[in-house]
Design a protein around this motif. Structure first.
Motif, PDB file in Angstrom:
ATOM      1  N   GLU A  85       0.845  -1.213   0.000  1.00 24.70           N
ATOM      2  CA  GLU A  85       0.000   0.000   0.000  1.00 24.70           C
ATOM      3  C   GLU A  85       0.870   1.249   0.000  1.00 24.70           C
ATOM      4  N   ALA A  86       1.926   1.198   0.844  1.00 28.87           N
ATOM      5  CA  ALA A  86       2.813   2.359   0.932  1.00 28.87           C
ATOM      6  C   ALA A  86       3.449   2.651  -0.419  1.00 28.87           C
TER       7      ALA A  86
ATOM      8  N   ILE B 141      -2.460  -6.538  -4.421  1.00 31.61           N
ATOM      9  CA  ILE B 141      -2.217  -6.951  -3.036  1.00 31.61           C
ATOM     10  C   ILE B 141      -2.862  -8.307  -2.768  1.00 31.61           C
TER      11      ILE B 141
ATOM     12  N   ARG C  97       0.576   0.291  -4.576  1.00 27.29           N
ATOM     13  CA  ARG C  97       0.082  -0.805  -5.419  1.00 27.29           C
ATOM     14  C   ARG C  97      -1.434  -0.954  -5.271  1.00 27.29           C
ATOM     15  N   SER C  98      -2.054  -1.539  -6.281  1.00 30.79           N
ATOM     16  CA  SER C  98      -3.521  -1.615  -6.270  1.00 30.79           C
ATOM     17  C   SER C  98      -4.013  -2.743  -5.371  1.00 30.79           C
ATOM     18  N   ASP C  99      -5.275  -2.652  -4.943  1.00 32.70           N
ATOM     19  CA  ASP C  99      -5.873  -3.687  -4.093  1.00 32.70           C
ATOM     20  C   ASP C  99      -5.819  -5.046  -4.789  1.00 32.70           C
TER      21      ASP C  99
END
Lengths: 226, 309
Positions: free
Chosen positions: A105-106, A114, A109-111
């Motif tokens: 997230e930091a 992830i 990057r996209s959900d």
């Protein structure tokens, strides 16, 4: 890739942590820095991650002078580096999954990425059944493997590992070093510190020996001489 | 900060608020105390303001006219007085109305009534009741009435019998002083308590975030941007403030019932509970606004010191 030029670090109480250190690390190398506690190994690493500011000398990452970066540029720079610590430094109130997801997230990057990548990497380090465990529910070796997974998840160009096996038993040490070798074989540069002779022998690559803030040896093939 | 980051930061804030149960609870409790003080002050000052307003409403000065003055002269004077900037209201009571009022007030006293009947003429003069905007302005109005030419009838004689300002002067002076002092003291007390509330909240937040300093340093090393690290703490702080203000609003309900029923007589008919329910919307907005700001800002200030790595 990393070029350290005449680096000196004096602390305010006049202790000399680094004394005119110069070191070059090429892309794809696996460099082990060895030395007693307090020799200056960790200080070198902290210089590369811009956690410490040198008293004299420069650190380059490719052509970037690390200490010329503005405060706002440092987070972006650090995303090129994956860091592993002796005490793993996982975020205590996040699960294994969330610790790794946080690093993604930091990095923005996209959900979707992830959800796809985190279970994959945890499987790679052998923790596919511990996704939702909190750090305190994992063993030392498992925690260190989560921390390695977090370090590599954003495909950094460089992995920095500060005594990653310091708290581990021989079997876990063997596994963890195996992971680093695998990461290195896939093309990522690794800089690792240790004071464990067994680890040096296990890696069998370039070894830099530090004593009292100076580099006293730089051997192409792993040798632990102190 | 784009939409996806806002979503992630809020989610992280909610989760960490929930998982850090005891820390969050203590933050909520401390904020509760701070907000309780703030809301009491707001309620207290609003209440004292309405008491003051009510007292101000009771103060006026009456101008009594000589019995032979014509209504036109009085109405002309009323016209003049009502143009003064200090004057809020001037009401005219005619001779007849004054007599009616007098009879009404003394209807149980047959001696007074019968002696009144003895008189052929109405012994009472007309009255102008003047209300000023501020009690301190009565003196100026009384002076105005004394000025030459103000209170002279068309034939050149004086029309005013007496102005009761000088009888009421003491009371009016005391009241003005009391009101000024109450406002000043109330403001100072509110300021002191508000500062204490801020300091206490800030300290609690700092302790709560102190336990997360390692976490913050890791976030920095993973390459998280400053706002990405701060965000969840601020969201947690806002949640603490919001929950604490909800608690305060709930707790004030029984408190105002209890206090209201015991002080209604003493407060000249103002019931605290009625006041609370009638002004609930404003009070809720103030309490929640203060709670959210207090929580958010103290979290922001507390994280700042750990962001230097």
């Amino acid at each position: 890739m990393i070029y350290i030029e005449n680096l000196t670090k004096k602390y305010s109480d006049k202790t000399l942590a680094l004394d005119d250190v110069s070191l070059g690390v090429e892309r794809g190398e696996f460099v082990t820095i060895v030395g007693h506690s307090g020799a200056g190994k960790t200080t070198i690493l902290k210089m590369i991650t811009a956690e410490e500011i040198p008293s004299q000398g420069k650190v380059f990452f490719e052509s970037t002078n690390v200490h010329d970066l503005r405060r706002g540029e440092i987070p972006k720079y650090r995303r090129k580096i994956g860091v592993v610590f002796q005490d793993n430094r996982l975020i205590p109130n996040k699960t294994a999954y969330e610790n790794i997801a946080f690093a993604m997230e930091a990095a923005g990057r996209s959900d979707h990425e992830i959800v796809a990548d985190v279970p994959e990497i945890l499987k790679l380090v052998g923790l596919d059944n511990k996704l939702w465990n909190f750090p305190h529910e994992l063993s030392g070796g498992e925690r260190q493997r989560v921390s390695i997974a977090r370090a590599v998840i954003n495909q950094p160009e460089l992995i920095i590992a500060d005594e990653p096996t310091g708290n581990l038993d021989p079997i876990n040490t063997f596994d963890v070093i195996g992971l680093f070798k695998k990461i290195n074989e896939m093309g990522t540069t690794v800089i690792l510190t240790t004071h464990n002779k067994g680890v040096v022998d296990l890696i069998g690559n370039r070894v830099v020996t530090v004593e009292k803030g100076k580099i006293i040896r730089d051997d192409k093939e792993g040798k632990y001489v102190l | 900060m784009n939409w996806i980051n806002i979503k992630r930061v809020s989610k992280a804030g909610f989760i960490s608020f929930w998982r850090n149960g005891m820390t969050s609870l203590s933050a909520v409790l401390v904020m509760f105390i701070s907000l309780f003080i703030v809301t009491s002050l707001v309620l207290g000052s609003a209440l004292s303001q309405s008491i003051i307003d009510m007292l101000k409403e009771k103060v006026d000065i009456n101008v009594y006219f000589k019995t032979n003055v014509t209504e036109e002269d009085i109405l002309a004077l009323q016209e003049k007085i009502s143009t003064l900037p200090e004057v809020k209201d001037v009401s005219y009571t005619s001779k007849e109305e004054a007599l009616e009022g007098f009879k009404e007030r003394h209807k149980d006293n047959s001696l007074i009534l019968s002696s009144l009947d003895e008189l052929k003429d109405n012994p009472l003069g007309a009255v102008l009741s003047i209300k000023a905007k501020e009690p301190s302005q009565y003196e100026g109005i009384a002076k105005f009435l004394e000025e030459d030419g103000v209170s002279i009838s068309s034939d050149g004689s004086g029309i005013i019998d007496k102005v009761n300002f000088y009888q009421n002067k003491l009371v009016i002076d005391r009241l003005s002083k009391l009101i000024a002092a109450t406002e000043k003291i109330g403001f100072s007390i509110s300021l002191v308590f508000a500062i204490i509330a801020i300091i206490v909240t800030l300290n609690t937040m700092q302790l709560a975030i102190y336990t997360s300093r390692e976490e913050i340093s890791v976030m920095r090393l993973v390459g998280a941007g400053n706002w990405y690290i701060r965000g969840p703490f601020i969201v947690s702080g806002i949640m603490s403030g919001f929950l604490a203000s909800l608690l305060v609003l709930i707790v004030f309900y029984p408190i105002t019932i209890w206090v209201g029923s015991r002080t209604a007589d003493f407060l000249a008919g103002i019931n605290l509970f009625n006041y609370y329910t009638q002004n609930f919307f404003e009070i809720a907005i103030i309490t929640m606004g203060v709670g959210i700001l207090l929580g958010g800002i103290s979290a922001l200030l507390s994280v700042r010191r750990y962001l230097h790595i």
